[in-house]
Design a protein around this motif. Structure first.
Motif, PDB file in Angstrom:
ATOM      1  N   GLU A 131       9.904   4.012  10.273  1.00  0.00           N
ATOM      2  CA  GLU A 131      11.140   4.530   9.697  1.00  0.00           C
ATOM      3  C   GLU A 131      10.994   4.613   8.178  1.00  0.00           C
ATOM      4  N   LYS A 132      10.411   3.565   7.627  1.00  0.00           N
ATOM      5  CA  LYS A 132      10.255   3.496   6.159  1.00  0.00           C
ATOM      6  C   LYS A 132       8.988   4.220   5.704  1.00  0.00           C
ATOM      7  N   TYR A 133       7.932   4.100   6.487  1.00  0.00           N
ATOM      8  CA  TYR A 133       6.640   4.698   6.117  1.00  0.00           C
ATOM      9  C   TYR A 133       6.139   5.563   7.271  1.00  0.00           C
ATOM     10  N   PRO A 134       6.653   6.798   7.383  1.00  0.00           N
ATOM     11  CA  PRO A 134       6.277   7.644   8.527  1.00  0.00           C
ATOM     12  C   PRO A 134       4.771   7.918   8.582  1.00  0.00           C
ATOM     13  N   GLN A 135       4.120   7.834   7.442  1.00  0.00           N
ATOM     14  CA  GLN A 135       2.682   8.157   7.399  1.00  0.00           C
ATOM     15  C   GLN A 135       1.796   7.004   7.871  1.00  0.00           C
ATOM     16  N   THR A 136       2.368   5.813   7.986  1.00  0.00           N
ATOM     17  CA  THR A 136       1.560   4.640   8.357  1.00  0.00           C
ATOM     18  C   THR A 136       1.154   4.702   9.827  1.00  0.00           C
ATOM     19  N   LYS A 137      -0.135   4.561  10.051  1.00  0.00           N
ATOM     20  CA  LYS A 137      -0.613   4.551  11.435  1.00  0.00           C
ATOM     21  C   LYS A 137      -0.521   3.130  11.974  1.00  0.00           C
ATOM     22  N   VAL A 138       0.229   2.983  13.056  1.00  0.00           N
ATOM     23  CA  VAL A 138       0.412   1.661  13.652  1.00  0.00           C
ATOM     24  C   VAL A 138      -0.004   1.725  15.116  1.00  0.00           C
ATOM     25  N   SER A 196       0.839  -1.211   0.000  1.00  0.00           N
ATOM     26  CA  SER A 196       0.000   0.000   0.000  1.00  0.00           C
ATOM     27  C   SER A 196       0.870   1.256   0.000  1.00  0.00           C
ATOM     28  N   ASN A 197       2.169   1.058  -0.099  1.00  0.00           N
ATOM     29  CA  ASN A 197       3.113   2.168   0.016  1.00  0.00           C
ATOM     30  C   ASN A 197       2.884   2.978   1.303  1.00  0.00           C
ATOM     31  N   GLY A 198       2.583   2.246   2.345  1.00  0.00           N
ATOM     32  CA  GLY A 198       2.414   2.868   3.657  1.00  0.00           C
ATOM     33  C   GLY A 198       1.041   3.464   3.903  1.00  0.00           C
TER      34      GLY A 198
END
Ligand code: 8X3
Length: 260
Positions: free
Chosen positions: A55-62, A30-32
């Motif tokens: 680190e790789k996908y700062p926009q991803t909500k985890v 999903s490209n983050g």
């Protein structure tokens, strides 16, 4: 990948193996642009995973939470108290599972019996039941259950584990049929030999014995199963990949036809 955009995925047993790999694969696919709720007993591992993802996908909500899936009474409160952003689950991955021991019937310890049934059967049922009302209200959602080749091909010294995975197969099939009037998709993944911590856990921590399971063959890795899970859950809404039996190229059944 567009079909995954902004979906919320809940993964049980996300700290290692197939669960962890699946979290990472959703980010890549999903490209983050995805929201992940990751649960496991080992919070430290989840923290590390969240760092790696962000680190790789700062926009991803985890969102991570320490939860033992066998603590039945905690499942509904956990879902009710999810942060607003993560409440609207689109994809449930019932991944947490394990085999314990390789004893023959007659010698299986109570702890091993209970451990497998609690995690592989009861927790999977409970999570499914807890998330289903939401999916029914929305008339959509994907439920991915981790079965096994052990769920169609029972082998000696695996009676309880094979029984649990046969249960997963039957439960998943019943559920898919019950939900025929809905757009909810029910997907079963049946891996063969995948090198994760699975064999270390089965052998009660004996790493040498665990290594032997994959000796002389090229097993699958968590990311190979993750690849399938992401594929299956990103099909057009008119398509259900109902089942996927996935072997390494060197395997053709649970116990036979290994090319070593
Ligand atoms: C794991 C595969 O063959 O060890 O579900 O039962 S096997």
């Amino acid at each position: 990948a567009q079909r995954l955009a902004n979906k919320t995925v809940l993964i049980t047993g996300a700290s290692s193996g197939i669960g962890r790999a699946t979290a990472l694969e959703y980010c890549a696919a999903s490209n983050g642009n995805i929201k992940l709720s990751l649960i496991a007993r080992r919070l430290e591992r989840l923290k590390e995973l969240k760092l790696i993802i962000n680190e790789k996908y700062p926009q991803t909500k985890v969102y991570i939470e320490k939860l033992d899936v066998t603590e039945t009474e905690k499942i509904r409160p956990f879902l009710e108290n999810l942060p607003e952003d993560f409440k609207d689950i689109d994809i449930l991955i019932n991944n947490a599972g394990k085999a314990l021991g390789s004893d023959k019937v007659g010698n299986i310890s109570q702890d091993d019996i209970q451990g497998m049934i609690q995690t592989d059967v009861i927790a999977l049922v409970n999570f499914t039941q807890a998330v289903l009302p939401l999916f029914k209200r929305k008339n959509k959602g994907d439920i991915v259950n981790l079965g096994s080749v052990a769920g169609i091909d029972a082998y000696p010294t695996g009676s309880i584990y094979c029984g649990c995975k046969h249960f997963v197969k039957a439960f998943t099939e019943s559920l898919r049929k019950e939900l025929i009037d809905t757009n909810i998709r029910v997907i079963e993944v049946l891996p063969g030999k995948v090198e994760t911590e699975f064999s270390v856990v089965r052998n009660h921590g004996d790493e040498l014995l665990a290594k032997k399971v994959y000796e002389g063959m090229e097993p699958l890795y968590g990311e190979d199963i993750a690849d399938f899970i992401v594929y299956a859950t990103s099909r057009k809404p008119n398509t259900v990949i109902a089942e996927g039996l996935i072997f390494p190229t060197s395997q053709a059944s649970a116990t036979h036809n290994f090319k070593r």
